[in-house]
Design an enzyme around this catalytic site. Structure first.
Site, PDB file in Angstrom:
ATOM      1  N   SER A 305     -14.982 -43.955 -30.285  1.00  0.00           N
ATOM      2  CA  SER A 305     -15.279 -42.459 -30.329  1.00  0.00           C
ATOM      3  C   SER A 305     -14.537 -41.783 -31.359  1.00  0.00           C
ATOM      4  O   SER A 305     -13.414 -42.266 -31.798  1.00  0.00           O
ATOM      5  CB  SER A 305     -14.494 -41.758 -28.810  1.00  0.00           C
ATOM      6  OG  SER A 305     -14.485 -40.508 -29.032  1.00  0.00           O
ATOM      7  N   ASP A 306     -15.162 -40.981 -32.107  1.00  0.00           N
ATOM      8  CA  ASP A 306     -14.898 -39.911 -33.134  1.00  0.00           C
ATOM      9  C   ASP A 306     -13.770 -39.154 -32.307  1.00  0.00           C
ATOM     10  O   ASP A 306     -13.822 -38.876 -31.350  1.00  0.00           O
ATOM     11  CB  ASP A 306     -15.857 -39.050 -33.715  1.00  0.00           C
ATOM     12  CG  ASP A 306     -15.316 -38.233 -34.960  1.00  0.00           C
ATOM     13  OD1 ASP A 306     -14.596 -38.656 -35.721  1.00  0.00           O
ATOM     14  OD2 ASP A 306     -15.687 -37.255 -35.009  1.00  0.00           O
ATOM     15  N   LYS A 307     -12.749 -38.567 -33.154  1.00  0.00           N
ATOM     16  CA  LYS A 307     -11.879 -37.598 -32.496  1.00  0.00           C
ATOM     17  C   LYS A 307     -12.279 -36.199 -32.678  1.00  0.00           C
ATOM     18  O   LYS A 307     -12.496 -35.532 -31.626  1.00  0.00           O
ATOM     19  CB  LYS A 307     -10.538 -37.838 -33.506  1.00  0.00           C
ATOM     20  CG  LYS A 307      -9.357 -36.743 -33.069  1.00  0.00           C
ATOM     21  CD  LYS A 307      -8.205 -36.882 -33.986  1.00  0.00           C
ATOM     22  CE  LYS A 307      -8.349 -36.184 -35.297  1.00  0.00           C
ATOM     23  NZ  LYS A 307      -8.645 -34.891 -35.170  1.00  0.00           N
ATOM     24  N   CYS A 534     -19.720 -42.590 -30.317  1.00  0.00           N
ATOM     25  CA  CYS A 534     -19.732 -41.050 -29.816  1.00  0.00           C
ATOM     26  C   CYS A 534     -19.276 -40.248 -31.073  1.00  0.00           C
ATOM     27  O   CYS A 534     -18.133 -40.406 -31.608  1.00  0.00           O
ATOM     28  CB  CYS A 534     -18.854 -40.820 -28.603  1.00  0.00           C
ATOM     29  SG  CYS A 534     -19.154 -39.233 -27.865  1.00  0.00           S
TER      30      CYS A 534
END
Length: 782
Positions: A305-307, A534
């Site tokens: 997941s990207d932040k 994501c």
């Protein structure tokens, strides 16, 4: 001319001359246009490729056999199915081209360039290394550049993942696709086209490819069935030859065996199940753009997941206000808002104004004059009049700068350092008489986590999916957000992605480039994991495309959405959990159909051998086998609507185990069919033609019995079968009964014999429902 021959950036004191028109033309020939080349394969070649693979080969063979047998209608149906599968494949491959189109549309269309000593507006694709360009407010940087003079505020979040815009002055580098939020500057072009950071991202998207687990499953099922059937057909022909059967009987026998071995509706069933799953997800705010992503959601065991914009809101907000003695948070925010631009594009000023409005009170000072933020002084200021009419100077900016302008404040420096260590962006606010200002307080800003992020991470972990943060932001900020959303684990040290890295090694990968995200996804895939990615920005596009399940959030750019396999259409990340659960429901339906198909094909081929051994002739004709194939295989597609229990852990395609289970259950069904055939041959003394009809209804009823026994991994009455499944079963049985009793397309059979066979099939289903349990448990069919 080599890259070393390019002129160095001009001195800030010297006016930049730019290139001459002739120099620009030479470099345009050398470096090419500032655009990404169109390398799409010709449509006709892509279309032909869809008909040259193992599954299309089997469907094509079925078409040819149907034509040979004179069944033109059935041949047309299978041909239509073949074309449909090819069209779906072409659509899926077109996603990469759509991503490239979105990337191109994001780039600036024109650029302000200095040529022959004069400024002019040119198409962005005519820029070359060495060109001098002007960066203006609201513009898109058209190529990778180095700033020569001026100061700008740059938003590079779509490229680097940094949530906070960065100040850039002379000597700083920025990249194609960055947005100019404030200021104006002159810069020299250092890279164009595919050599830019944006261009390398687009090239990664174009080359990113992973074979879906669904494709692998179909290929392995076809391979196993083809190998098994090939051996059996050879044995069948050898025994028929030993019996000295005439060629006129051997050829139909072989054709029947070949038809029995083709899982003609298997690819279409995968497509239908995924389409139904996609429709269910669309009602829950998740839009699959690749049908295979629905199946991959079931097998996903790692989510990268990207932040920024994914786990966080991608919107700066005031997190903490540290008021100095004699002041309070409301006063700090009120004064800071007066020293902030109103309606501009600066996200810091916008966040402070929002926070100030939330705590607004009576008696706020009146604004007299405002000086916007100056990158040279690193502060903004305002002149205000308080309620008593006294004129005050208010300064807002970097702590080190503001602290020098104000009287010393005990503990202020320690408080600022403490907030900065937590990953916050810290601003100081001072106010007072121009010659005697005092520090009013500190404001800490951050990009806060979404409200549902922590719950999402926890729920995914309960479903057996490990979440890993992958961000271009700094390690300190990333670690703070990770802890806030429940990602407890080590932070990967800066640098290249370690060889052989595993999902459990690190919880956070910070400071990574698009290439690193792409490489990390591939590294996890090489370790046998099904990876979800994501993200929301152009920098996430290569990894979104490479991952088996790429997910773009609702606020994502068009670049990210076109690269992803799923797009969340509603705010928040709850759609990911919904996708996992719906994917596992779809997987169970496809698994049941695949197992049912394996059982049918094994039984169909082996039953021909048993019949030949028992009676000395073929017990099924090509016509009967076509009826079984069309009615049985296509009606069984109703399994895609069945009520099933999703598994509590990620699913996996264990085709070897599935084939063994199919063989074991198939042998049970073969025993049932053999018993019925033996009863007809030796007890009822049926002639050859009615015996073939008996073999036909034994296959129909036995297949239905096996289907209801295997539709649940536990006892078959655990969940109620869907209405469509019951209707298709009734239709299949009714077709068999009407044809057998009425003598349509086959010899007639007495109704009591048909009824007794159906009753025996019901008993067989009950026995098989118990016998399957140890088989499924042993082979981990879940």
């Amino acid at each position: 001319m080599s890259g070393a021959d390019l002129p160095m950036p001009a001195s800030p004191s010297a006016p930049p001359a730019g290139l001459t028109g002739e120099e620009a033309r030479l470099r345009l020939r050398q470096f090419g246009r500032n655009a990404m080349p169109d390398t799409a394969e010709q449509p006709w070649r892509r279309a032909l490729g869809k008909f040259w693979a193992p599954v299309p080969w089997m469907l094509e063979a079925a078409v040819v056999l149907q034509v040979v047998l004179g069944h033109d209608t059935e041949a047309a149906i299978i041909a239509a199915l073949l074309v449909f599968n090819a069209a779906l494949g072409l659509f899926q491959e077109g996603r990469a081209q759509a991503t490239l189109a979105a990337l191109k549309s994001r780039l600036a269309l024109t650029a302000s360039v200095r040529r022959d000593g004069a400024w002019m507006s040119l198409p962005a694709d005519e820029l070359v290394p060495g060109d001098v360009v002007k960066l203006s407010l609201g513009g898109v940087v058209a190529a990778d550049v180095t700033l020569i003079e001026g100061d700008v505020l740059l938003d590079q979040s779509m490229l680097t993942g940094e949530s906070v815009p960065v100040e850039a002055g002379a000597g700083a580098r920025t990249f194609a696709g960055a947005l100019v939020r404030r200021g104006e500057a002159v810069a020299e072009v250092t890279a164009t086209g595919t050599r830019t950071k944006f261009g390398r991202t687009a090239e990664l998207v174009r080359t990113a490819h992973v074979v879906s687990s669904q494709q692998k499953a179909v290929l392995r099922v076809v391979r196993n069935l083809a190998g098994f059937s090939g051996v059996v057909i050879v044995l069948l022909v050898g025994y028929a030859y030993a019996l000295k059967l005439p060629l006129a009987e051997i050829v139909p026998l072989v054709l029947t065996a070949v038809l029995a071995s083709i899982p003609v509706a298997l690819p279409a069933t995968f497509t239908l199940a995924a389409a139904l799953g996609a429709r269910a997800l669309a009602r829950r705010g998740v839009l699959p753009t690749r049908l295979s992503a629905v199946d991959e959601a079931a097998t996903m065991d790692v989510l990268c997941s990207d932040k920024t914009g994914t786990l966080t809101r991608n919107a700066l907000s005031v997190t903490t206000v540290h008021a100095m003695p004699g002041s309070d948070a409301a006063r700090v925010l009120t004064l800071a808002a007066l020293a902030s631009s109103d309606g501009g594009q600066d996200p810091v000023d916008a966040a402070i104004r929002v926070a100030a409005r939330a705590q607004a009170g009576a008696g706020a000072p009146a604004l007299i004059a405002f000086t916007p933020f100056d990158p040279a002084t690193k502060m903004a200021e305002a002149t205000v009049a308080d309620s008593g009419g006294e004129t005050l100077r208010v300064v807002k900016g970097a702590f080190a700068v503001v602290a020098r302008l104000a009287r010393p404040s005990p503990g202020a420096e320690a408080a600022a350092e403490d907030l900065a260590a937590k990953g916050f962006r810290v601003l100081a606010v001072a106010a007072g008489a121009p010659a005697g200002m005092s520090l009013v307080g500190l404001i800490a800003l951050s990009d806060p986590p979404r409200q549902d992020s922590a719950a999402l991470v926890s729920e995914l972990l309960g479903l057996g999916v490990r979440t890993v943060m992958v961000t271009g932001d700094g390690a300190t900020t990333a670690a703070i957000v990770a802890r806030a959303v429940g990602l407890d684990g080590a932070v990967c040290p800066p640098g290249p992605i370690p060889e052989g890295v595993r999902p459990g090694t690190f919880a956070v990968f910070a400071g990574v480039l698009p290439e690193d995200k792409y490489k990390l996804v591939k590294a996890f895939q090489a370790g046998g994991h099904t990876v979800g990615m994501c993200g929301d920005g152009a920098n996430d596009a290569p990894a979104l495309r490479q991952a088996q399940m790429g997910i773009a959030v609702s606020t994502a750019t068009d670049v990210a959405k076109s690269a992803a396999g799923m797009v969340l259409t509603e705010p928040g990340l709850g759609g990911i959990v919904a996708a996992v659960k719906e994917g596992r429901i779809t997987f169970q339906r496809i698994l049941t159909y695949t197992l049912n198909s394996i059982i049918k094909k094994i039984v169909g081929v082996l039953f021909l051998i048993v019949g030949l051994l028992m009676t000395g002739h073929a017990v099924l004709t090509p016509l009967l086998m076509v009826i079984l194939m069309i009615a049985g295989d296509f009606l069984a597609m109703s399994l895609t609507t069945d009520n099933v229990r999703p598994s509590v852990a990620p699913n996996a395609w264990r085709i070897g185990n599935l084939t063994i289970a199919g063989a074991v259950i198939g042998l049970c069904q073969l025993a049932f069919c053999t018993g019925v055939l033996a009863t007809g041959a030796f007890v009822l003394r049926l002639e050859a033609a009615p015996l073939r009809t008996l073999a036909f209804i034994a296959m129909v009823f036995g297949s239905q019995a096996a289907l209801y026994a295997i539709r649940q991994r536990r006892r078959s009455w655990g969940t109620r079968p869907s209405l469509w499944l019951v209707a298709s079963s009734v239709a299949d049985v009714a077709i068999g009964v009407v044809l057998a009793v009425g003598g349509i397309l086959m010899a007639p059979l007495p109704a009591p014999v048909v009824g007794a066979t159906l009753g025996a099939a019901v008993v067989f289903a009950a026995v098989l429902d118990v016998a399957k349990l140890p088989v499924f448990a042993r082979l981990r069919i879940m």
